[in-house]
Write a protein that holds these residues in place. Structure first.
Motif, short mmCIF file in Angstrom:
data_model
loop_
_atom_site.label_atom_id
_atom_site.label_comp_id
_atom_site.label_asym_id
_atom_site.label_seq_id
_atom_site.Cartn_x
_atom_site.Cartn_y
_atom_site.Cartn_z
N ASP A 1 0.84 -1.20 0.00
CA ASP A 1 0.00 0.00 0.00
C ASP A 1 0.88 1.25 0.00
N ALA A 2 0.28 2.40 -0.22
CA ALA A 2 1.03 3.65 -0.39
C ALA A 2 1.83 4.02 0.86
N ALA A 3 1.27 3.82 2.02
CA ALA A 3 1.98 4.17 3.26
C ALA A 3 3.20 3.29 3.46
N GLY A 4 3.10 2.01 3.10
CA GLY A 4 4.24 1.12 3.25
C GLY A 4 5.37 1.47 2.30
N VAL A 5 5.03 1.80 1.06
CA VAL A 5 6.05 2.19 0.09
C VAL A 5 6.71 3.50 0.51
N ARG A 6 5.91 4.46 0.98
CA ARG A 6 6.48 5.73 1.46
C ARG A 6 7.40 5.51 2.65
N TRP B 1 9.23 2.84 3.27
CA TRP B 1 10.50 2.28 2.79
C TRP B 1 11.33 3.32 2.07
N ILE B 2 10.70 4.19 1.30
CA ILE B 2 11.44 5.27 0.63
C ILE B 2 12.03 6.22 1.66
#
Length: 115
Positions: free
Chosen positions: A7-12, A14-15
């Protein structure tokens, strides 16, 4: 578990983690260079370049992690002040080092201060 990574929060997250790690390594490298380099004129390189980039990446990690306009407007002045004040501070340190004679004369390729 996989769904939370995608999901978007998980990818953010990690970034932001990657940005923070790279910024921390750059800032650590700047700190080691300041301690290890022999004179103020050589330390300027370690003080200015990786430190500013490390701070910029760390601030970018904050913005990516929180993902709000408020965090961007809080972080932006810090980055702008760093970008304007670091060249001034390094110039003043270089002038003080040259005036006090606290540098290695043999390491300079060209010394424009001597006539």
């Amino acid at each position: 578990m996989i769904q939370s990574f995608l999901d978007a929060a998980g990818v953010r997250a990690w970034i932001a983690l990657g940005l923070l790690l790279v910024g921390s390594v750059l800032s650590l490298g700047a700190a080691v260079g300041i301690v290890r380099f022999p004179d103020p004129l050589v330390r300027l390189h370690a003080m200015a370049k990786p430190q500013v980039l490390g701070l910029a990446l760390s601030l970018a990690a904050i913005v990516v992690a929180s993902w709000t306009w408020t965090s961007l407007w809080v972080v932006l002045p810090v980055l702008v002040f760093q970008l304007f004040l670091v060249p001034v501070s390094t110039h003043m340190i270089a002038r003080a080092g040259l005036r006090s004679g606290d540098y290695r004369h043999e390491d300079l390729l060209v010394d424009d201060t001597e006539s």
